[in-house]
Design a protein around this motif. Sequence first.
Motif, short mmCIF file in Angstrom:
data_model
loop_
_atom_site.label_atom_id
_atom_site.label_comp_id
_atom_site.label_asym_id
_atom_site.label_seq_id
_atom_site.Cartn_x
_atom_site.Cartn_y
_atom_site.Cartn_z
N THR A 19 0.84 -1.21 0.00
CA THR A 19 0.00 0.00 0.00
C THR A 19 0.86 1.25 0.00
OG1 THR A 19 -1.71 -1.17 1.24
CG2 THR A 19 -1.84 1.23 1.21
N THR A 20 0.41 2.26 -0.73
CA THR A 20 1.09 3.55 -0.71
C THR A 20 0.07 4.65 -0.95
OG1 THR A 20 3.00 4.78 -1.53
CG2 THR A 20 1.64 3.65 -3.17
N TYR A 21 0.49 5.89 -0.84
CA TYR A 21 -0.40 7.04 -0.97
C TYR A 21 0.17 7.98 -2.02
CZ TYR A 21 -1.96 5.17 3.49
OH TYR A 21 -2.42 4.33 4.48
N VAL A 22 -0.70 8.43 -2.90
CA VAL A 22 -0.28 9.32 -3.98
C VAL A 22 -1.11 10.60 -3.92
CG1 VAL A 22 -0.07 9.60 -6.48
CG2 VAL A 22 0.38 7.37 -5.44
N GLU A 23 -0.44 11.73 -4.01
CA GLU A 23 -1.13 13.02 -4.03
C GLU A 23 -1.77 13.23 -5.41
OE1 GLU A 23 0.53 17.20 -2.73
OE2 GLU A 23 1.04 16.82 -4.83
N PHE A 24 -3.03 13.70 -5.40
CA PHE A 24 -3.67 14.08 -6.66
C PHE A 24 -3.71 15.60 -6.73
CE2 PHE A 24 -7.15 15.36 -9.37
CZ PHE A 24 -6.88 14.63 -10.52
N ASN A 25 -2.94 16.13 -7.67
CA ASN A 25 -2.89 17.58 -7.90
C ASN A 25 -3.67 17.87 -9.18
OD1 ASN A 25 -2.26 20.24 -8.52
ND2 ASN A 25 -0.16 20.08 -7.77
N PRO A 26 -4.82 18.55 -9.09
CA PRO A 26 -5.66 18.78 -10.28
C PRO A 26 -5.00 19.62 -11.35
CG PRO A 26 -6.45 20.09 -8.44
CD PRO A 26 -5.39 19.19 -7.89
N SER A 27 -3.93 20.31 -11.01
CA SER A 27 -3.25 21.15 -12.00
C SER A 27 -2.18 20.39 -12.78
CB SER A 27 -2.62 22.37 -11.32
OG SER A 27 -1.57 21.96 -10.44
N LYS A 28 -1.97 19.11 -12.44
CA LYS A 28 -0.95 18.32 -13.11
C LYS A 28 -1.60 17.11 -13.77
CE LYS A 28 2.89 19.69 -10.11
NZ LYS A 28 4.00 19.20 -9.23
N SER A 29 -1.05 16.71 -14.89
CA SER A 29 -1.62 15.60 -15.65
C SER A 29 -0.95 14.27 -15.33
CB SER A 29 -1.50 15.87 -17.16
OG SER A 29 -0.14 16.02 -17.53
N ARG A 30 0.01 14.27 -14.41
CA ARG A 30 0.65 13.03 -14.03
C ARG A 30 1.00 13.06 -12.56
NH1 ARG A 30 6.88 12.70 -16.23
NH2 ARG A 30 7.74 14.45 -15.06
N ALA A 31 1.32 11.87 -12.02
CA ALA A 31 1.66 11.76 -10.60
C ALA A 31 2.83 10.79 -10.44
CB ALA A 31 0.47 11.29 -9.79
N LYS A 32 3.74 11.12 -9.57
CA LYS A 32 4.92 10.28 -9.33
C LYS A 32 4.61 9.32 -8.18
CE LYS A 32 9.83 10.56 -8.07
NZ LYS A 32 9.71 9.80 -6.81
N LEU A 33 4.90 8.03 -8.40
CA LEU A 33 4.72 7.04 -7.35
C LEU A 33 5.87 7.13 -6.35
CD1 LEU A 33 3.58 3.92 -9.41
CD2 LEU A 33 2.18 5.61 -8.25
N PRO A 34 5.59 6.88 -5.07
CA PRO A 34 6.66 6.94 -4.05
C PRO A 34 7.81 6.01 -4.38
CG PRO A 34 4.50 6.89 -3.01
CD PRO A 34 4.27 6.64 -4.48
N ASP A 35 9.00 6.42 -3.99
CA ASP A 35 10.21 5.69 -4.37
C ASP A 35 10.22 4.25 -3.84
OD1 ASP A 35 11.12 7.90 -5.71
OD2 ASP A 35 12.33 8.64 -4.04
N LEU A 36 9.81 4.05 -2.59
CA LEU A 36 9.85 2.70 -2.02
C LEU A 36 8.87 1.77 -2.75
CD1 LEU A 36 10.14 3.41 1.81
CD2 LEU A 36 11.94 2.78 0.19
N PHE A 37 7.70 2.28 -3.09
CA PHE A 37 6.73 1.48 -3.84
C PHE A 37 7.29 1.15 -5.21
CE2 PHE A 37 3.10 0.88 -6.64
CZ PHE A 37 2.29 0.04 -5.89
N SER A 38 7.91 2.12 -5.85
CA SER A 38 8.49 1.89 -7.18
C SER A 38 9.62 0.87 -7.11
CB SER A 38 9.03 3.21 -7.75
OG SER A 38 7.98 4.14 -7.93
N ARG A 39 10.40 0.93 -6.02
CA ARG A 39 11.50 -0.02 -5.87
C ARG A 39 10.99 -1.46 -5.75
NH1 ARG A 39 14.13 -0.11 -0.12
NH2 ARG A 39 12.12 -1.17 0.16
N ASP A 40 9.90 -1.63 -4.97
CA ASP A 40 9.40 -2.97 -4.69
C ASP A 40 8.54 -3.55 -5.81
OD1 ASP A 40 10.73 -2.86 -2.28
OD2 ASP A 40 8.98 -2.20 -1.15
N TYR A 41 7.76 -2.69 -6.49
CA TYR A 41 6.77 -3.21 -7.45
C TYR A 41 6.93 -2.67 -8.87
CZ TYR A 41 4.58 -4.78 -3.16
OH TYR A 41 4.33 -5.39 -1.96
N GLY A 42 7.83 -1.71 -9.04
CA GLY A 42 8.00 -1.13 -10.37
C GLY A 42 8.39 -2.13 -11.43
N GLN A 43 9.12 -3.17 -11.04
CA GLN A 43 9.56 -4.18 -12.02
C GLN A 43 8.40 -4.97 -12.59
OE1 GLN A 43 11.71 -7.49 -10.13
NE2 GLN A 43 11.01 -6.72 -8.13
#
Length: 275
Positions: A19-43
């Motif tokens: 589980t992780t938490y991602v900020e939703f910014n309505p002024s941006k068209s994309r969102a960056k996933l947290p580094d630890l989540f990306s490390r564990d599941y990005g592959q």
Amino acid sequence: MCILSIDPSVQDFSLMTRTTYVEFNPSKSRAKLPDLFSRDYGQFLRGYVILQDPKNNQIQVSIEKNKDEIYFTRGWSRLRHFYGLIYGGWVTILYNSPVTIHIEVRSLTGHQVAYPHSDPPRRLMLIDQIGEDASNGLVPHFVAPTSFYHVLEKTLNTSDLESGVLKLFWSGFCENALPHKDTGITLMDWMGFTWKCHLQLQDNSCILYGEWKAMCEARNLTEGSVVKFGVTKPSNNILVHVKVSHFLGVRTTLVAPKTAGGYKAFYQVDHYYML
């Protein structure tokens, strides 16, 4: 030692690792996933993923990778209007599989949003699929039915598009396929999007209004567009499938003389209705 199941006392802790938490910014068209989540599941993540909320609504978003960083891109901005995140919010992400990620959505104040409820659930798929990940079968694409009990073909006029009201003859398709009372109707287009409409019966006609106009605008329908309606049950259908007869481009090769006794090819593009 072989562990056959997770002890109930540690199940919550097991879920936290996915589980992780991602900020939703309505002024941006994309969102960056947290580094630890990306490390564990990005592959395990490929080019696209389905975000599924507690009401089983699905939003398809594309994934872009830049070295060790992973972003939700195309499709992410749809959360703004779909969940009413006008001022922003937070999305809880639970990794379920390379195809599906379960989400919970909260407003900027921390309150969980009211998830849209419909039968069938809403599916917001990306319009085009580009690249290897789109064709390797990981992400299920919407496939419209090919067999219908009743069908209707309608050529749209200016009034159908600008008034926001679609008027059809009662005799035939409407009488056989639709409910015989004023009620809600769901239109599902050829990409799996659903549009909420209301059916109103009049003397010798039936009227559809609601999100009909929004669908016409979203699909760039114009005067003269040929729209086909189909239902999968014998009668009393509240789900109506919609398909547009697009132009089918055909490239024809013609041969023209060339100097020195050779030949050169040029192309003529013809358009036909695909009925």
